[in-house]
Enzyme design. Structure first.
Site, PDB file in Angstrom:
ATOM      1  N   HIS B 105      55.069  39.954  33.105  1.00  0.00           N
ATOM      2  CA  HIS B 105      53.553  40.789  32.303  1.00  0.00           C
ATOM      3  C   HIS B 105      52.633  39.638  32.834  1.00  0.00           C
ATOM      4  CE1 HIS B 105      56.085  44.363  31.196  1.00  0.00           C
ATOM      5  NE2 HIS B 105      56.709  43.749  31.001  1.00  0.00           N
ATOM      6  N   PRO B 106      52.145  38.880  33.925  1.00  0.00           N
ATOM      7  CA  PRO B 106      50.569  38.014  33.522  1.00  0.00           C
ATOM      8  C   PRO B 106      50.119  38.556  33.486  1.00  0.00           C
ATOM      9  CG  PRO B 106      51.437  38.643  36.173  1.00  0.00           C
ATOM     10  CD  PRO B 106      52.817  39.811  35.182  1.00  0.00           C
ATOM     11  N   LYS B 107      48.936  39.630  32.884  1.00  0.00           N
ATOM     12  CA  LYS B 107      47.893  39.927  32.933  1.00  0.00           C
ATOM     13  C   LYS B 107      47.571  40.922  31.505  1.00  0.00           C
ATOM     14  CE  LYS B 107      46.102  39.170  37.115  1.00  0.00           C
ATOM     15  NZ  LYS B 107      45.837  40.555  37.986  1.00  0.00           N
ATOM     16  N   SER B 108      49.103  40.789  30.425  1.00  0.00           N
ATOM     17  CA  SER B 108      48.916  40.776  29.823  1.00  0.00           C
ATOM     18  C   SER B 108      48.216  39.893  28.434  1.00  0.00           C
ATOM     19  CB  SER B 108      50.332  41.332  28.924  1.00  0.00           C
ATOM     20  OG  SER B 108      50.581  41.232  27.781  1.00  0.00           O
TER      21      SER B 108
END
Lengths: 407, 356
Positions: B105-108
């Protein structure tokens, strides 16, 4: 009233524009109406990962129908009142028995996932939300984004906000503001950033009371977050970004007055002392408004990108478009290219808008797509008030029909 | 700690004593979500843990399950952070799990912030007087600008802290390989450098931005980081620094004249160093005779700015004319998507007070 920038919200009336629009894919208004109606009834399983942010999803679904001019006819009276009750049930309020000044609770609105009991109207007593007492834990906290979206959702549903506990919310805003002026969203999440600056500003504006916010510190934080590109970042020194630029500019616009001023072009007034002038400069939110205007307009490639050299995305037609409208330059946007891009990101089967072409729709991008069309005066979409991101009709309702504004 | 069997945790005997708390959504909720049974049952148990504020291994395990189902959940991360502390867990192991989660989840926002909290705590534990910074009243937030001081640290702790910074910068760089513009990764990188002090890492970080720009000259995040480095290093942006950066920007403009990033960096650095944009007039005019560069909107936009400044400073009608030509070139040929804006700029030029 909001400062009225000279936004162009008239429909495209020139022959050239109308011709250009005719050559683009059609605006699937009916499909979008069905899309929002379906999601309003129930959100599909993939939204589970956004469970605690349900209040925001509710606002997008309601708001989408409202902008398309069909909200009242789409909701039964039973649902309208039931959903108002549901929203108020998410309100955290101080306990009547032991109202403590030192308690840790965070008031305002949150999500239903904490397990607090749903409050009903009982014995003629109005549902005022969940009382926070010794049994309340930090995990029951309200959240600033839910407070902001709950207030707007209540207005959409025709509620007059008379059951909103204003003072506890303002007290909580004071708790959430950081020494550098920024805001964290709740007591279980110490992430300060520009998004919550906007939520705090929107909440204060709707409640018509800025005593929960240290405005000077807020403006300072916003001003410091302008980058060498003249867009606004999430925090000082980070990269200029469309979403946070909207949040920053809209916050300044909601504050109005001395905040919505450009430092670069300020001149000392007649009779104003040097020190008074410096103090006034310190209250100005923009470092270089011309630079900001340029940065925002430069984001348009067809639709808009959120950062330099990044791909376009539906939602930036609103974040950047709304920011441009807020500074009174929306007439400089290329409507044809912007609309053309938005027509392409509509989903042909499901309705709604995805972030890119051939992408599944989601309620956020769908709302932003419609809102962007509202900025351009699209037929079948209500004109948009950019600082609150609601229709002008809802803005009027805030002033005329809700308790914190009406005379 | 990955469980290989398919039995949901709540069917296991160690959970038998827990009374799950269902979500009370009322009779007619707004935008109900079609939860799976697994999700709603998991959350029923999570609510029970939260209500009891239970501090145990099983609660810790459950926070991991909830996070993996709902990474943006706005209380679970805090609960996990409380548990890590209470149970005195190995924070280095936690960093490994966060690394895995960041890849998923790199965009969390929350995952990156959690890493910041954990790294902050590891650093805190190295300081001589290990005072607790998280208060029990929850009324004060941790300052994100607190500087970590290496002064007076014993050698072992100093080395450990330096190793920590080094491994964080490496971790972020690895993450950036997948997405060179990940906003969260860059924000976290700035936090690491600001928190521990940019000074010792200034040279390396400058080289890092140069490396990334070399790989992708259009990576605006790398340019923004470079601006951060040159303006926040020891001594700030010196005159020597300005000249060096001007050269760096110019050479990249020559490679890609229609690339916005080096242009806006160049004018930004000039402004920061109190130099006028007119100083690059020759450079810009020179680009007009370079075939590739002649059609760059940024060459013409910068010349427009330069001639406009000159017009105001010298009250020169000739400069106004040159500026107008640039505005027309932009509106009609090289940047016509913004023709309304360039035409508006042209009308602004009429207002300049000139000597006939």
């Amino acid at each position: 009233m909001l400062a009225e920038p000279n936004m162009a919200t008239q429909p495209a009336t020139t022959t050239q524009d109308a011709q250009a629009n005719a050559n683009q894919p059609a605006f699937q208004r009916e499909k979008h109406i069905q899309y929002f109606k379906r999601n309003l009834q129930m959100l599909p399983e993939p939204y589970t990962s956004q469970d605690t942010f349900r209040m925001t999803l509710g606002l997008f679904a309601l708001g989408g129908l409202e902008l398309l001019g069909v909200l009242e006819e789409s909701i039964s009276e039973a649902n309208r009142t039931a959903w108002i009750e549901w929203i108020y049930s998410q309100q955290r309020v101080p306990s009547k028995d032991s109202p403590s000044e030192d308690d840790d609770a965070l008031y305002g609105f949150g999500g239903p996932s904490s397990g607090l009991a749903f409050q009903e109207n009982t014995n003629g007593q109005q549902n005022l939300g969940c009382e926070c007492d010794s049994h309340t834990t930090p995990y029951d906290t309200a959240h600033i984004t839910m407070t902001y979206t709950a207030l707007l959702s209540l207005i959409m549903l025709g509620d007059d906000l008379s059951r909103v506990a204003k003072e506890p919310i303002l007290k909580s805003l004071r708790k959430l503001q950081q020494p550098n002026g920024c805001f964290i969203p709740c007591i279980t999440d110490y992430e300060p950033d520009m998004r919550f600056v906007y939520c705090a500003s929107a909440v204060s504006y709707i409640l018509n009371d800025w005593s929960g916010v240290n405005k000077a510190a807020l403006v300072n934080f916003i001003r410091e977050s302008q980058t060498y590109e003249h867009g606004f970042a999430q925090s000082p020194r980070h990269e200029a970004h469309g979403g946070t630029t909207y949040c920053a500019i809209a916050s300044l616009g909601l504050m109005g007055g001395d905040a919505f001023v450009d430092q670069r072009t300020m001149v000392r007034k007649e009779g104003e002392t040097e020190s008074a002038f410096e103090e006034r400069r310190a209250r100005a939110g923009f470092v270089d408004l011309e630079g900001t205007r340029r940065w925002c307009l430069q984001r348009q490639t067809t639709g808009f990108q959120g950062r330099t050299n990044k791909p376009t995305d539906t939602c930036y037609s609103f974040w950047i478009g709304g920011a441009i409208a807020a500074i009174g330059s929306f007439d400089l946007v290329n409507f044809e290219c912007n609309r053309g891009f938005l027509m392409e990101t509509q989903h042909k089967t499901f309705g709604g808008f995805g972030k890119w072409v051939d992408t599944y729709p989601d309620v956020l991008h769908s709302y932003m797509g419609i809102a962007s069309l509202g900025l351009m005066g699209e037929p079948g979409v209500r004109p948009l008030e950019p600082l609150l991101n609601i229709s002008k009709r809802m803005e009027e309702r805030l002033y005329n029909d809700t308790v914190f504004w009406k005379k | 700690m990955a469980e290989q069997d398919d039995m949901p945790f709540y069917q296991k005997p160690e959970w038998a004593d827990v009374v799950p708390i269902p979500q009370d959504d009322g009779p007619n909720p707004l935008v109900p979500i079609a939860y799976t049974k697994e999700y709603s049952t998991t959350m029923d148990y999570f609510r029970a843990m939260c209500r009891a504020q239970e501090k145990s291994e099983r609660a810790l395990d459950l926070t991991k399950i909830v996070i993996e189902l709902s990474p943006s959940h706005y209380t679970v991360w805090y609960y996990r952070q409380q548990l890590l502390k209470e149970l005195n867990k190995d924070l280095k192991e936690e960093l490994e799990w966060i690394e895995w989660m960041v890849n998923e989840h790199p965009k969390s926002y929350q995952i990156w912030h959690h890493r910041q909290v954990v790294v902050g705590r590891i650093a805190q534990s190295l300081l001589p007087h290990n005072t607790t910074t998280t208060t029990t009243t929850l009324t004060t937030a941790q300052s994100t600008e607190a500087a970590f001081s290496f002064d007076d640290l014993p050698e072992a702790q100093k080395t450990a802290a330096q190793e920590l910074v080094k491994s964080e910068l490496e971790f972020i760089a690895e993450s950036l390989e997948d997405d060179t513009k990940n906003y969260h990764a860059w924000s976290y990188r700035q936090w690491v450098l600001a928190h521990f002090g940019l000074g010792p890492w200034w040279v390396e970080e400058l080289a890092y931005t140069e490396e990334l720009i070399g790989k992708d000259v259009r990576n605006n995040s790398a340019w923004n980081q470079r601006y951060f480095v040159v303006t926040n290093g020891p001594g700030g942006l010196t005159e020597e620094g300005v000249q060096r950066e001007v050269q760096f920007a110019k050479s990249n403009i020559e490679k890609t004249p229609s690339n916005e990033s080096p242009w806006v960096y160049l004018t930004g650095v000039l402004r920061k160093g109190n130099h006028s944009v007119t100083e690059i007039k020759e450079f810009c005019e020179g680009l007009l005779s370079v075939p590739r560069a002649n059609f760059s909107p940024f060459v013409h936009a910068t010349l427009l700015d330069i001639y406009e400044v000159e017009a105001k400073e010298k009250r020169s009608a000739a400069s106004v004319e040159k500026a107008k030509e640039e505005a027309i070139m932009l509106a009609e040929k090289v940047d016509n998507i913004r023709s309304k804006y360039w035409n508006w700029r042209k009308t602004q030029l009429q207002k300049i007070d000139v000597v006939a």
